[in-house]
Design a protein around this motif. Structure first.
Motif, PDB file in Angstrom:
ATOM      1  N   ASP A  68      12.555  15.504  13.610  1.00  0.00           N
ATOM      2  CA  ASP A  68      13.238  14.919  12.456  1.00  0.00           C
ATOM      3  C   ASP A  68      12.286  14.875  11.266  1.00  0.00           C
ATOM      4  O   ASP A  68      11.088  14.705  11.414  1.00  0.00           O
ATOM      5  CB  ASP A  68      13.693  13.486  12.767  1.00  0.00           C
ATOM      6  CG  ASP A  68      14.695  13.446  13.895  1.00  0.00           C
ATOM      7  OD1 ASP A  68      15.618  14.281  13.893  1.00  0.00           O
ATOM      8  OD2 ASP A  68      14.539  12.589  14.782  1.00  0.00           O
ATOM      9  N   SER A  69      12.840  14.973  10.089  1.00  0.00           N
ATOM     10  CA  SER A  69      12.047  14.891   8.870  1.00  0.00           C
ATOM     11  C   SER A  69      11.681  13.439   8.589  1.00  0.00           C
ATOM     12  O   SER A  69      12.478  12.535   8.805  1.00  0.00           O
ATOM     13  CB  SER A  69      12.849  15.440   7.697  1.00  0.00           C
ATOM     14  OG  SER A  69      12.223  15.146   6.478  1.00  0.00           O
ATOM     15  N   GLN A  70      10.470  13.206   8.066  1.00  0.00           N
ATOM     16  CA  GLN A  70      10.129  11.856   7.626  1.00  0.00           C
ATOM     17  C   GLN A  70      10.704  11.598   6.238  1.00  0.00           C
ATOM     18  O   GLN A  70      10.557  10.527   5.688  1.00  0.00           O
ATOM     19  CB  GLN A  70       8.618  11.635   7.653  1.00  0.00           C
ATOM     20  CG  GLN A  70       7.841  12.490   6.683  1.00  0.00           C
ATOM     21  CD  GLN A  70       6.371  12.131   6.651  1.00  0.00           C
ATOM     22  OE1 GLN A  70       6.018  10.960   6.626  1.00  0.00           O
ATOM     23  NE2 GLN A  70       5.521  13.130   6.659  1.00  0.00           N
ATOM     24  N   GLN A  71      11.377  12.568   5.656  1.00  0.00           N
ATOM     25  CA  GLN A  71      12.058  12.518   4.367  1.00  0.00           C
ATOM     26  C   GLN A  71      11.057  12.526   3.216  1.00  0.00           C
ATOM     27  O   GLN A  71      11.073  13.430   2.401  1.00  0.00           O
ATOM     28  CB  GLN A  71      13.017  11.342   4.285  1.00  0.00           C
ATOM     29  CG  GLN A  71      14.116  11.435   5.331  1.00  0.00           C
ATOM     30  CD  GLN A  71      14.954  10.188   5.418  1.00  0.00           C
ATOM     31  OE1 GLN A  71      14.958   9.347   4.520  1.00  0.00           O
ATOM     32  NE2 GLN A  71      15.674  10.051   6.509  1.00  0.00           N
ATOM     33  N   PHE A  72      10.224  11.552   3.101  1.00  0.00           N
ATOM     34  CA  PHE A  72       9.154  11.493   2.120  1.00  0.00           C
ATOM     35  C   PHE A  72       8.305  10.292   2.477  1.00  0.00           C
ATOM     36  O   PHE A  72       8.659   9.488   3.328  1.00  0.00           O
ATOM     37  CB  PHE A  72       9.692  11.378   0.690  1.00  0.00           C
ATOM     38  CG  PHE A  72      10.045   9.978   0.293  1.00  0.00           C
ATOM     39  CD1 PHE A  72       9.212   9.238  -0.513  1.00  0.00           C
ATOM     40  CD2 PHE A  72      11.206   9.375   0.758  1.00  0.00           C
ATOM     41  CE1 PHE A  72       9.524   7.930  -0.855  1.00  0.00           C
ATOM     42  CE2 PHE A  72      11.528   8.086   0.420  1.00  0.00           C
ATOM     43  CZ  PHE A  72      10.685   7.368  -0.391  1.00  0.00           C
ATOM     44  N   HIS A  73       7.160  10.153   1.828  1.00  0.00           N
ATOM     45  CA  HIS A  73       6.371   8.936   1.992  1.00  0.00           C
ATOM     46  C   HIS A  73       5.600   8.677   0.714  1.00  0.00           C
ATOM     47  O   HIS A  73       5.429   9.570  -0.115  1.00  0.00           O
ATOM     48  CB  HIS A  73       5.438   9.012   3.214  1.00  0.00           C
ATOM     49  CG  HIS A  73       4.279   9.934   3.044  1.00  0.00           C
ATOM     50  ND1 HIS A  73       4.342  11.269   3.355  1.00  0.00           N
ATOM     51  CD2 HIS A  73       3.025   9.707   2.599  1.00  0.00           C
ATOM     52  CE1 HIS A  73       3.171  11.837   3.107  1.00  0.00           C
ATOM     53  NE2 HIS A  73       2.357  10.913   2.640  1.00  0.00           N
ATOM     54  N   LEU A  74       5.163   7.448   0.550  1.00  0.00           N
ATOM     55  CA  LEU A  74       4.366   7.057  -0.608  1.00  0.00           C
ATOM     56  C   LEU A  74       2.903   6.975  -0.192  1.00  0.00           C
ATOM     57  O   LEU A  74       2.590   6.411   0.857  1.00  0.00           O
ATOM     58  CB  LEU A  74       4.812   5.682  -1.128  1.00  0.00           C
ATOM     59  CG  LEU A  74       6.265   5.565  -1.578  1.00  0.00           C
ATOM     60  CD1 LEU A  74       6.601   4.109  -1.875  1.00  0.00           C
ATOM     61  CD2 LEU A  74       6.521   6.434  -2.787  1.00  0.00           C
ATOM     62  N   ASP A  75       2.006   7.528  -0.993  1.00  0.00           N
ATOM     63  CA  ASP A  75       0.568   7.342  -0.819  1.00  0.00           C
ATOM     64  C   ASP A  75       0.135   6.278  -1.817  1.00  0.00           C
ATOM     65  O   ASP A  75       0.290   6.459  -3.023  1.00  0.00           O
ATOM     66  CB  ASP A  75      -0.203   8.639  -1.089  1.00  0.00           C
ATOM     67  CG  ASP A  75      -0.110   9.630   0.052  1.00  0.00           C
ATOM     68  OD1 ASP A  75       0.292   9.236   1.155  1.00  0.00           O
ATOM     69  OD2 ASP A  75      -0.447  10.807  -0.166  1.00  0.00           O
ATOM     70  N   LEU A  76      -0.384   5.171  -1.313  1.00  0.00           N
ATOM     71  CA  LEU A  76      -0.788   4.042  -2.149  1.00  0.00           C
ATOM     72  C   LEU A  76      -2.304   3.894  -2.075  1.00  0.00           C
ATOM     73  O   LEU A  76      -2.867   3.736  -0.987  1.00  0.00           O
ATOM     74  CB  LEU A  76      -0.090   2.764  -1.673  1.00  0.00           C
ATOM     75  CG  LEU A  76       1.440   2.866  -1.569  1.00  0.00           C
ATOM     76  CD1 LEU A  76       2.020   1.606  -0.966  1.00  0.00           C
ATOM     77  CD2 LEU A  76       2.051   3.152  -2.933  1.00  0.00           C
ATOM     78  N   MET A  77      -2.956   3.972  -3.212  1.00  0.00           N
ATOM     79  CA  MET A  77      -4.409   3.933  -3.276  1.00  0.00           C
ATOM     80  C   MET A  77      -4.907   2.489  -3.256  1.00  0.00           C
ATOM     81  O   MET A  77      -4.383   1.636  -3.979  1.00  0.00           O
ATOM     82  CB  MET A  77      -4.903   4.626  -4.550  1.00  0.00           C
ATOM     83  CG  MET A  77      -4.349   6.052  -4.722  1.00  0.00           C
ATOM     84  SD  MET A  77      -4.583   7.122  -3.278  1.00  0.00           S
ATOM     85  CE  MET A  77      -6.343   7.348  -3.327  1.00  0.00           C
TER      86      MET A  77
END
Length: 121
Positions: A68-77
């Motif tokens: 399954d796709s993770q769809q998208f994700h956020l990278d937070l610094m």
């Protein structure tokens, strides 16, 4: 020449105000809801605009999954991975991949199941 510029990143979720409140605790800003509560945006966080849209049938991405796709994700610094990890767990995040302490990122899911990474600056 660019055709467009990014306006807002919108996350589908079952409870927009609850998810906006989670991200307000993580990123700053104040949730502002539509009259019916089906749309909430985060005001004054100083980063890319985030909004949260009610999706009653929301199915969280499965992470990690080759099927399954993770769809998208956020990278937070973040400045301090250990301190940031404790903060996101207190806010209600769930750890997905935090075992490898030697690398520069850790993966979590927000309360609606969207994956995001805390990444060392």
């Amino acid at each position: 020449m660019a055709v467009a510029k990014l306006g807002t990143v919108v996350l589908d979720c079952p409870d927009p105000l609850a998810l906006a409140t989670f991200y307000a605790g993580l990123l700053g800003g104040t949730p502002s809801a539509s009259e019916d509560g089906s749309w909430v945006h985060l005001e004054g966080d100083g980063g890319a605009p985030l909004a949260f849209q009610e999706a009653p049938g929301h199915v969280p991405p499965q992470w990690p999954s080759g099927e399954d796709s993770q769809q998208f994700h956020l990278d937070l610094m973040v400045e301090d991975l250990d301190a940031a990890e404790q903060e996101v767990l207190t806010l209600g995040a769930k750890p997905l991949d935090v075992e490898d302490r030697g690398r520069g990122w850790r993966v979590f899911a927000d309360p609606a199941g969207h994956p995001f990474c805390l990444c060392a600056c």
